[in-house]
Design an enzyme around this catalytic site. Structure first.
Site, PDB file in Angstrom:
ATOM      1  N   GLN A   1      -2.868  -1.604  10.799  1.00  0.00           N
ATOM      2  CA  GLN A   1      -2.353  -0.467  11.556  1.00  0.00           C
ATOM      3  C   GLN A   1      -3.327   0.085  12.571  1.00  0.00           C
ATOM      4  O   GLN A   1      -2.918   0.548  13.633  1.00  0.00           O
ATOM      5  CB  GLN A   1      -1.940   0.643  10.574  1.00  0.00           C
ATOM      6  CG  GLN A   1      -1.127   1.760  11.195  1.00  0.00           C
ATOM      7  CD  GLN A   1      -0.621   2.727  10.142  1.00  0.00           C
ATOM      8  OE1 GLN A   1      -1.029   2.652   8.986  1.00  0.00           O
ATOM      9  NE2 GLN A   1       0.263   3.623  10.537  1.00  0.00           N
TER      10      GLN A   1
ATOM     11  N   GLY B   1       2.932  -0.132   3.612  1.00  0.00           N
ATOM     12  CA  GLY B   1       3.118  -1.576   3.574  1.00  0.00           C
ATOM     13  C   GLY B   1       2.749  -2.264   4.867  1.00  0.00           C
ATOM     14  O   GLY B   1       3.248  -3.365   5.154  1.00  0.00           O
TER      15      GLY B   1
ATOM     16  N   CYS C   1       0.880  -1.164   0.000  1.00  0.00           N
ATOM     17  CA  CYS C   1       0.000   0.000   0.000  1.00  0.00           C
ATOM     18  C   CYS C   1       0.918   1.214   0.000  1.00  0.00           C
ATOM     19  O   CYS C   1       1.751   1.320  -0.900  1.00  0.00           O
ATOM     20  CB  CYS C   1      -0.965  -0.033   1.182  1.00  0.00           C
ATOM     21  SG  CYS C   1      -0.229  -0.460   2.772  1.00  0.00           S
ATOM     22  N   SER C   2       0.820   2.058   0.990  1.00  0.00           N
ATOM     23  CA  SER C   2       1.775   3.161   1.052  1.00  0.00           C
ATOM     24  C   SER C   2       2.930   2.805   1.991  1.00  0.00           C
ATOM     25  O   SER C   2       4.082   2.762   1.589  1.00  0.00           O
ATOM     26  CB  SER C   2       1.079   4.439   1.519  1.00  0.00           C
ATOM     27  OG  SER C   2       1.962   5.522   1.569  1.00  0.00           O
TER      28      SER C   2
END
Length: 933
Positions: A905, A864, A861-862
């Site tokens: 996250q 990770g 993703c950005s």
């Protein structure tokens, strides 16, 4: 004629002689059991029925006559018939039990006789109450049933059993007012029209104004509507439907807590604040031994850092009786709310432990019967709320004392200088007072407690039982046979302030001894008279006393002694209340023995005891085996144990989400595995290769480039997820989104790892910030990245997905590979998708493209870690479902974070993936027959 004369006198004399001979023979060989005849005569005079007084939720009262040998179910049937209650399985009868304490209220067991359970009476007093609180009032088909629930919850709030914030209490009170008074009418409902209503303890004028304002908003609601809304709001309170039990944390901290049994499982409270929840799906087994209560949990129970599959949590209860009461409550609640029908009783003849099981109908059976039964259109009268008077004392306005709370608290206060006024005299008698026992320490006899002689030439013997007239000071103990082992009993007192309470009257001593046959006229007490034998002995032992925190209990009765031959007989387990008219509940053991001894010095030498029969028979705590109950859930229908485990895990997930426990556990999970280093990421030459300075790969699992143009470092980790029971290992590389200066390293990693699938879970720019550099060429264009050349040969885009295909060519060797690129573009700029449908469809397409692949799939993703973790978790869960393996998302996250830090996250991402897992089960993904045993 003379020859035919009949000598009548001769015949009579002969017959009389024969009769005399026969009677002499009968006398010489006959017997007559005097005592048995007297006992039979007394039994003939004993009533064949018992009187039961039942207090209902509307404060009405009814008396029932029950055969004393009948089971308690007979009383329940009469009560339900009296109420004409159809949905009766939610209700039960409570009674006040001995010894008094925090858990004195017990539920009447329908399978036992009343006299066997109740020690206070006759007449026996019961309280009709809700036993099983329905989780949703819509389950109740009858308005009449909901009305009784409404009365119960109102009572719970008033007695502070149900803790309710003021604003919520005002809303509930307004529904109550709407039910009773109807729509607000300014002409009728003037200021202060609620002054006579009592909704909460310590009610204030400001509270009544809040209720009034909310009452105005309920216009048009019928009483049934208002009561339904009342219950619908009340069910959301943390302590709704909680059966609370006092306990302590079983560790050195010894923290005071409360364990609450509910329809959903076991809830832990501290200071009326919920601190933990253990759902039934999470609990494998419940058991207790003595005062210790245990729950055994599944893998996802207490600490996700603990690698053990199951966890055992223990609690210290205040007594053996309270521990057993909690255990029985758990068994009943689990059976009622979770099973289709009660489990059949065990057929094992020699099984140890309690055989108790819930014997009534379950909620499932009740609901099913309700579906088949025609709805009863009945009319009934709602009873008005209790009014209370405000009195001014010393110029201060205060509320009247709450009646029910006083009743219960007054009963509990028997343990602390509680006084009761006699019905026949003005004198008062202290009853059952046991000083010196702190309610927090709950002092009890130790397991290895040894009885001691109370008088023997003024000395104590550590080897002998407490003596209360069994032996005189000059008589050997060998005079009588050795007694049977006595039972050790716990007794707990309260530390509450002394006060007088008239809601539970105990007659004066004179009332007990007024009945000539020795049997008390009420309350189940017995008067026993005896005189000592020639050696001054009464022939019984006692134990206990105020100094020992125990009532006075008869521990032994020797055969052939005055205590044994007295009518009625003194028995082991009897509780001694009065000695020659003196209340002994406040006296020490030594004083009690001296009272018994002193009775021999009186003119008559008679000892008069008032006892409560057999108070503690059958409660042998010292030799109690483990009591175990293994919950079984009706939803688990498959015969396959693996399928059972899968369904259990998903039920656990559902319930933990609903209770909030799932997110709480996620927040407690470490973000970075302890002792895992990240030194390579902090190397000065590698720092520019990190998109975020706090997102770094573990050294142990990082991807190492073999021929990197600027070193071997790239911010990526291997993440391998094994699917138990299938032999499948899903291999991933979790990476950050490439930076402009790391695109070459990214394609080098793709080449070296022989990856043929790249999954991208972000757009290039979100909320004005660059999330990922475009590391691929436009359609039909070619771009060089070091020794690698990439050509975009296909591109398709939908509102949610983008699919691309690349040709990746090594310039030096001319080797060419085909790469598929899948991008999810529907993730919102902030938070998570409102509907997981698009994401689940994307994951299914990823799985199709991964079919048969052994090389790692690169996911980024950005950073990770967030969405990358969501996708890996989702696919892992799908594979576990197909393999008929349990799905524990928290365990999956832990396994991922052991290989790359911080995967998944945020709590919102974790909740999203958990809800998505529940959605796919038996929908998009089903257990595969390939793994069916």
């Amino acid at each position: 004629m003379q020859n035919m004369d009949y000598d009548f006198d001769k015949e009579v004399s002969t017959s009389l002689a024969e009769l005399h001979t026969m009677s002499m023979r009968l006398v010489s060989s006959g017997s007559y059991n005097v005592r048995a005849s007297e006992m039979a005569h007394l039994q003939d005079r004993t009533p064949k029925t018992v009187t039961c007084v039942v207090h209902f939720l509307d404060d009405s009262c009814e008396t029932f006559e029950i055969d004393k040998r009948a089971k308690a179910q007979n009383l329940l049937d009469k009560v339900f018939e009296h109420l004409e209650l159809v949905e009766k399985d939610y209700f039960g009868l409570q009674y006040l039990d001995l010894p008094p304490g925090d858990d004195a209220l017990r539920w009447l067991d329908p399978l036992k006789t009343i006299k066997k359970q109740c020690r206070v009476g006759p007449p026996f007093e019961f309280f009709f109450r809700v036993k099983f609180y329905v989780s949703d009032p819509s389950k109740l088909a009858e308005e009449y049933t909901r009305y009784h629930f409404f009365l119960q919850v109102k009572r719970d709030i008033l007695s502070e059993k149900l803790v309710c914030p003021p604003s919520q209490a005002a809303l509930l009170a307004s529904f109550s007012v709407q039910s009773e008074l109807g729509d607000y009418n300014p002409d009728e409902h003037k200021d202060g029209y609620l002054a006579d209503f009592l909704f909460i303890p310590s009610q204030t004028d400001d509270f009544e104004k809040m209720v009034c304002e909310k009452h105005k908003q309920h216009r048009g609601q019928t009483p049934a509507d208002a009561e339904y809304n009342f219950l619908d709001k009340a069910k959301r309170l943390d302590m709704y439907g909680i059966d609370l039990h006092n306990a302590r944390v079983r560790d050195q901290s010894n923290i005071e807590i409360q364990l609450g049994v509910t329809s959903a499982g076991l809830v832990v409270f501290q200071n009326n604040v919920k601190i933990n929840t253990f759902s039934w799906a999470k609990i494998v087994k419940i058991s207790f031994k003595r005062k210790q209560f245990f729950i055994q949990l599944r893998r996802e129970a207490v600490s996700v850092e603990n690698d053990s599959i199951e966890n055992l949590i223990g609690f210290n209860m205040i007594s053996y009786r309270s521990c057993k009461n909690l255990w029985k409550s758990c068994v009943e609640h689990h059976t009622f709310f979770r099973l289709h029908h009660p489990n059949p009783p065990s057929k094992k003849i020699f099984s140890i432990g309690s055989k108790f099981r819930y014997s009534g109908r379950t909620e499932y059976q009740t609901l099913e019967e309700g579906k088949r039964r025609a709805k009863i259109d009945r009319t009934f009268s709602r009873s008005p709320s209790k009014r209370y008077a405000r009195r001014t004392v010393g110029g201060v306005s205060r509320d009247a004392i709450l009646e029910e709370k006083r009743y219960i608290e007054g009963y509990r206060n028997l343990t602390k200088s509680q006084t009761f006024t006699s019905n026949s005299t003005n004198s008062t008698h202290n009853f059952n007072r046991y000083d010196g026992v702190n309610s927090h320490t709950r002092a009890t006899l130790p397991h290895d407690y040894k009885s001691r002689a109370s008088w023997n030439d003024g000395t104590r013997s550590e080897k002998s039982d407490d003596d209360g007239g069994f032996l005189s000071h000059n008589t050997s103990r060998d005079t009588y046979p050795a007694p049977a082992p006595t039972k050790v009993v716990n007794f707990n007192s309260s530390e509450e302030n002394t006060r007088s309470d008239q809601y539970y009257d105990i007659p004066a001593y004179e009332e007990y001894i007024s009945n000539g046959n020795g049997y008390a006229d009420g309350h189940g007490l017995v008067t026993i008279r005896m005189t000592p034998d020639d050696l001054g002995r009464f022939g019984f032992n006692v134990k206990g006393g105020a100094d020992q925190g125990m009532p006075i209990i008869v521990s032994r009765v020797a055969p052939g002694t005055p205590a044994d031959i007295a009518i009625p007989r003194l028995n082991e387990g009897d509780q001694v209340l009065f000695i020659n008219g003196r209340d002994v509940s406040q006296h020490t053991h030594e004083q009690v023995v001296m009272f018994i001894k002193a009775s021999r010095e009186t003119h008559s030498g008679e000892l008069v005891l008032v006892v409560r029969p057999n108070v503690y028979v059958g409660e042998d705590q010292s030799e109690e085996p483990d009591f175990t109950y293994i919950p079984e859930t009706h939803q688990i229908a498959s015969s396959s144990s693996s399928a059972n485990t899968l369904e259990s895990s998903l039920m656990l997930l559902q319930e933990s989400l609903e209770s909030g426990a799932a997110l709480a556990q996620f927040e407690q999970l470490y973000r970075k595995k302890p002792n895992m280093t990240m030194n390579a990421a902090r190397n000065e030459s590698n720092i520019p290769k990190n998109r975020y300075r706090d997102i770094s790969p573990y050294d142990k699992t990082r991807v190492v480039l073999k021929t990197g143009t600027s070193g071997d470092y790239i911010n990526a980790n291997y993440v391998n997820m094994e699917i138990p029971g299938s032999g499948i290992v899903n291999r991933y590389i979790a990476a950050q989104g490439p930076l402009p200066n790391t695109c070459t390293d990214f394609w080098q990693m793709v080449w070296e790892q022989h990856s043929s699938l790249v999954v991208m879970l972000t757009t290039k720019v979100e909320r004005g910030r660059v999330k990922c550099h475009q590391y691929w060429p436009e359609l039909y264009e070619t771009e060089d990245f070091g020794a690698l050349q990439i050509t975009c040969v296909k591109e398709e885009e939908t509102p949610s997905f983008a699919f691309r295909e690349f040709n990746l060519t090594h310039v030096e060797t001319s080797e060419e590979r085909h790469i598929r690129h899948m991008q999810y573009i529907a993730w919102p700029d902030h938070g998570v998708p409102d509907d997981p449908s698009d994401f689940l469809e994307f994951v299914m397409k990823v799985r199709q493209n991964r079919s048969g692949m052994v090389e790692p799939t690169i996911v980024h993703c950005s950073a990770g870690i967030g969405r990358t973790g969501v996708l890996i978790t989702m696919e892992t869960a799908m594979c576990r479902v197909e393999a008929r393996q349990p799905v524990y998302p928290l365990i999956v996250v832990k396994e991922m974070r052991d290989q790359r830090a911080m995967l998944i996250q945020t709590a919102s991402q974790y909740k999203f993936v958990c809800e998505a897992i529940l959605r796919v089960y038996n929908g998009l993904v089903k257990p595969s027959e390939d793994y069916h045993r």
